[in-house]
Design a protein around this motif. Structure first.
Motif, mmCIF file in Angstrom:
data_model
loop_
_atom_site.group_PDB
_atom_site.id
_atom_site.type_symbol
_atom_site.label_atom_id
_atom_site.label_comp_id
_atom_site.label_asym_id
_atom_site.label_seq_id
_atom_site.Cartn_x
_atom_site.Cartn_y
_atom_site.Cartn_z
ATOM 1 N N CYS A 107 34.847 -78.378 13.778
ATOM 2 C CA CYS A 107 33.887 -77.575 14.527
ATOM 3 C C CYS A 107 32.587 -77.395 13.757
ATOM 4 C CB CYS A 107 34.473 -76.205 14.861
ATOM 5 S SG CYS A 107 35.812 -76.263 16.065
ATOM 6 N N CYS A 108 31.510 -77.228 14.523
ATOM 7 C CA CYS A 108 30.177 -77.021 13.977
ATOM 8 C C CYS A 108 29.768 -75.569 14.171
ATOM 9 C CB CYS A 108 29.169 -77.949 14.662
ATOM 10 S SG CYS A 108 29.686 -79.670 14.759
ATOM 11 N N ASP A 109 28.627 -75.224 13.620
ATOM 12 C CA ASP A 109 28.092 -73.872 13.756
ATOM 13 C C ASP A 109 27.889 -73.542 15.229
ATOM 14 O OD1 ASP A 109 27.033 -71.425 13.314
ATOM 15 O OD2 ASP A 109 25.198 -72.111 12.337
ATOM 16 N N GLY A 110 28.349 -72.365 15.640
ATOM 17 C CA GLY A 110 28.245 -71.958 17.035
ATOM 18 C C GLY A 110 29.509 -72.200 17.828
ATOM 19 N N GLY A 111 30.485 -72.952 17.256
ATOM 20 C CA GLY A 111 31.758 -73.186 17.919
ATOM 21 C C GLY A 111 31.905 -74.539 18.589
ATOM 22 N N TYR A 112 30.918 -75.432 18.446
ATOM 23 C CA TYR A 112 31.003 -76.750 19.079
ATOM 24 C C TYR A 112 32.086 -77.588 18.389
ATOM 25 C CZ TYR A 112 29.476 -81.125 21.237
ATOM 26 O OH TYR A 112 29.415 -82.303 21.953
ATOM 27 N N MET A 113 33.015 -78.139 19.181
ATOM 28 C CA MET A 113 34.064 -78.989 18.621
ATOM 29 C C MET A 113 33.597 -80.436 18.642
ATOM 30 S SD MET A 113 38.137 -79.188 19.448
ATOM 31 C CE MET A 113 38.023 -80.024 21.021
ATOM 32 N N TYR A 114 33.458 -81.034 17.457
ATOM 33 C CA TYR A 114 32.905 -82.378 17.328
ATOM 34 C C TYR A 114 33.989 -83.450 17.332
ATOM 35 C CZ TYR A 114 29.955 -86.164 15.534
ATOM 36 O OH TYR A 114 29.275 -87.346 15.378
ATOM 37 N N ASN A 115 35.175 -83.101 16.872
ATOM 38 C CA ASN A 115 36.248 -84.088 16.800
ATOM 39 C C ASN A 115 37.586 -83.370 16.874
ATOM 40 O OD1 ASN A 115 37.564 -86.525 16.599
ATOM 41 N ND2 ASN A 115 36.690 -87.101 14.626
ATOM 42 N N GLN A 117 42.177 -84.151 16.713
ATOM 43 C CA GLN A 117 43.289 -85.070 16.467
ATOM 44 C C GLN A 117 44.592 -84.320 16.706
ATOM 45 O OE1 GLN A 117 43.178 -87.142 12.673
ATOM 46 N NE2 GLN A 117 45.392 -87.237 12.568
ATOM 47 N N VAL A 118 45.497 -84.910 17.471
ATOM 48 C CA VAL A 118 46.777 -84.291 17.780
ATOM 49 C C VAL A 118 47.824 -84.767 16.774
ATOM 50 C CG1 VAL A 118 48.591 -84.008 19.509
ATOM 51 C CG2 VAL A 118 46.198 -84.131 20.219
ATOM 52 N N TYR A 119 48.583 -83.837 16.234
ATOM 53 C CA TYR A 119 49.643 -84.165 15.280
ATOM 54 C C TYR A 119 50.839 -84.759 16.015
ATOM 55 C CZ TYR A 119 53.338 -83.439 11.808
ATOM 56 O OH TYR A 119 54.381 -83.606 10.929
ATOM 57 N N CYS A 120 51.287 -85.943 15.565
ATOM 58 C CA CYS A 120 52.361 -86.661 16.262
ATOM 59 C C CYS A 120 53.640 -86.783 15.446
ATOM 60 C CB CYS A 120 51.883 -88.058 16.655
ATOM 61 S SG CYS A 120 50.537 -88.062 17.838
ATOM 62 N N VAL A 135 41.465 -84.914 7.099
ATOM 63 C CA VAL A 135 40.059 -84.696 6.752
ATOM 64 C C VAL A 135 39.252 -85.982 6.928
ATOM 65 C CG1 VAL A 135 38.457 -84.167 4.872
ATOM 66 C CG2 VAL A 135 40.519 -82.779 5.200
ATOM 67 N N PHE A 136 39.736 -87.086 6.386
ATOM 68 C CA PHE A 136 38.992 -88.343 6.462
ATOM 69 C C PHE A 136 38.924 -88.869 7.896
ATOM 70 C CE2 PHE A 136 40.168 -88.510 1.901
ATOM 71 C CZ PHE A 136 38.876 -88.611 1.390
ATOM 72 N N SER A 137 39.955 -88.601 8.686
ATOM 73 C CA SER A 137 39.939 -89.041 10.078
ATOM 74 C C SER A 137 38.922 -88.242 10.897
ATOM 75 C CB SER A 137 41.337 -88.887 10.683
ATOM 76 O OG SER A 137 41.340 -89.214 12.052
ATOM 77 N N LEU A 138 38.927 -86.923 10.738
ATOM 78 C CA LEU A 138 38.022 -86.085 11.516
ATOM 79 C C LEU A 138 36.569 -86.229 11.066
ATOM 80 C CD1 LEU A 138 40.057 -82.747 11.844
ATOM 81 C CD2 LEU A 138 39.731 -84.515 13.563
ATOM 82 N N MET A 139 36.360 -86.540 9.796
ATOM 83 C CA MET A 139 34.999 -86.634 9.257
ATOM 84 C C MET A 139 34.427 -88.040 9.343
ATOM 85 S SD MET A 139 33.663 -83.767 8.102
ATOM 86 C CE MET A 139 32.501 -84.322 6.846
ATOM 87 N N ALA A 140 35.135 -88.961 9.951
ATOM 88 C CA ALA A 140 34.659 -90.344 10.045
ATOM 89 C C ALA A 140 33.277 -90.396 10.685
ATOM 90 C CB ALA A 140 35.645 -91.181 10.865
ATOM 91 N N GLY A 141 32.362 -91.083 10.027
ATOM 92 C CA GLY A 141 31.003 -91.220 10.524
ATOM 93 C C GLY A 141 30.055 -90.137 10.062
ATOM 94 N N LEU A 142 30.558 -89.153 9.300
ATOM 95 C CA LEU A 142 29.726 -88.026 8.855
ATOM 96 C C LEU A 142 29.550 -87.980 7.344
ATOM 97 C CD1 LEU A 142 31.146 -85.202 11.164
ATOM 98 C CD2 LEU A 142 29.042 -86.536 11.491
ATOM 99 N N PHE A 143 30.042 -88.994 6.654
ATOM 100 C CA PHE A 143 29.937 -89.007 5.198
ATOM 101 C C PHE A 143 28.554 -89.491 4.750
ATOM 102 C CE2 PHE A 143 34.621 -89.659 5.770
ATOM 103 C CZ PHE A 143 35.004 -88.443 5.245
ATOM 104 N N SER A 144 28.332 -89.384 3.449
ATOM 105 C CA SER A 144 27.102 -89.888 2.802
ATOM 106 C C SER A 144 25.841 -89.237 3.364
ATOM 107 C CB SER A 144 27.008 -91.422 2.953
ATOM 108 O OG SER A 144 28.159 -92.054 2.428
ATOM 109 N N SER A 145 25.950 -87.968 3.744
ATOM 110 C CA SER A 145 24.788 -87.261 4.275
ATOM 111 C C SER A 145 24.630 -85.866 3.678
ATOM 112 C CB SER A 145 24.883 -87.155 5.801
ATOM 113 O OG SER A 145 26.091 -86.525 6.185
ATOM 114 N N GLY A 146 25.411 -85.551 2.644
ATOM 115 C CA GLY A 146 25.279 -84.267 1.976
ATOM 116 C C GLY A 146 25.839 -83.083 2.743
ATOM 117 N N ARG A 147 26.732 -83.316 3.691
ATOM 118 C CA ARG A 147 27.286 -82.211 4.476
ATOM 119 C C ARG A 147 28.291 -81.399 3.664
ATOM 120 N NH1 ARG A 147 26.191 -85.805 8.832
ATOM 121 N NH2 ARG A 147 25.126 -84.715 10.539
#
Length: 297
Positions: A107-115, A117-120, A135-147
């Protein structure tokens, strides 16, 4: 016998009892044939979420197409109540709803759900630590940006923080004292009231609250009893964890999760009429600058 019909002509009252109309019969027919995937699709044969996978992929794609996350992100899990027979149903004794299907959300600031994953099940987890894989699955595409990623003690570890630093991503979260690589000097330290003890390794990781961003600085905050000093890492962590709380609070205003025997329908309703509606509401307010509340949508 008394028969009354409303102005839409779709409800009948006979001797004080309500009988189902043709409209309700049509709705139940649609509900009985409500599916989200092709049962003959060979690519879904070994997928435990095959009843729902296409819908989840489509929703996540839409979430990410229309929104760019800010610097701070938060990961947590949610439980969708379900007591039926299901291989990956979870039992969590510390939760109010003890039986259900677990889903991880970013989730992002304000409550927006960005990604999400259901546990199987544990046997579906790939090599490595399960929490780190989430963590790595949900953060895919958001690395290398100082988040900055905020997590609780289920995910937080020194090893994960080190891996994320290699991807130019910071980790802040509470830390279980018996985790591997925790410094004994910090874990075994006996603190007095309002005392702070911190240790930083060569990679810039601070524990027992783990952070790759903060030092041991204090920050003045207002409380009911007046102003007090708290570690800055704790203040920022508490603020970021509200991302999940805000999402759950807004969803509760339009709650429609009903009893049912089909697990995938319960998940679909949870996502479509819960997180999907909240995300649409937040995007609408951002684009139109209209401060409409969730109850007015």
């Amino acid at each position: 016998m008394v028969v009354e019909t409303n102005r839409y002509g779709n409800t009948e009252y006979r001797n004080g009892k309500i009988f189902r109309s043709a409209v309700m019969d049509g709705f139940e027919l649609l509900l009985a044939t409500w599916h989200f995937s092709d049962n003959d699709d060979p690519s879904l044969e070994n997928d435990r979420l095959r009843k729902l996978s296409p819908l989840i992929r489509n929703l996540v794609q839409k979430y990410q197409d229309v929104y760019i996350p800010d610097q701070k992100l938060c990961i947590d899990e949610t439980i969708v109540p379900f007591r039926g027979r299901l291989r990956f149903r979870q039992y969590m004794k510390n939760k109010k709803l003890k039986f259900g299907i677990k889903a991880y959300k970013l989730c992002c600031d304000g409550g927006y759900m960005y990604n999400l994953q259901v546990y199987c099940g544990s046997d579906c987890v790939q090599g490595g630590q399960a929490s780190a894989n989430v963590v790595f699955s949900l953060m895919a595409g958001l690395f290398s940006s100082g988040r900055q990623l905020y997590t609780d003690n289920y995910y937080t570890s020194v090893s994960l923080a080190t891996e994320l630093l290699d991807k130019t991503t910071h980790l802040i979260g509470t830390l279980t004292s018996n985790r591997k690589y925790n410094p004994k000097e910090v874990v075994q330290k006996k603190l007095k009231a309002k005392e702070v003890f911190a240790q930083e390794n060569e990679a810039g990781i601070v524990v027992l609250m783990l952070s790759t961003v903060h030092k041991d600085d204090l920050k003045q905050v207002k409380q009911r009893g007046g102003k007090t000093d708290k570690p800055e890492v704790v203040v920022d962590y508490n603020q970021a964890k509200t991302f999940i709380d805000i999402l759950d609070q807004i969803k509760s205003y339009s709650h429609c999760l009903l009893r049912g025997t089909k697990w995938y329908r319960k998940l679909a309703i949870k996502f479509l009429l819960g997180s999907e509606v909240v995300n649409a509401h937040l995007v609408y307010k951002e684009v139109t600058n209209d401060k409409i509340s969730m109850t007015e949508v």
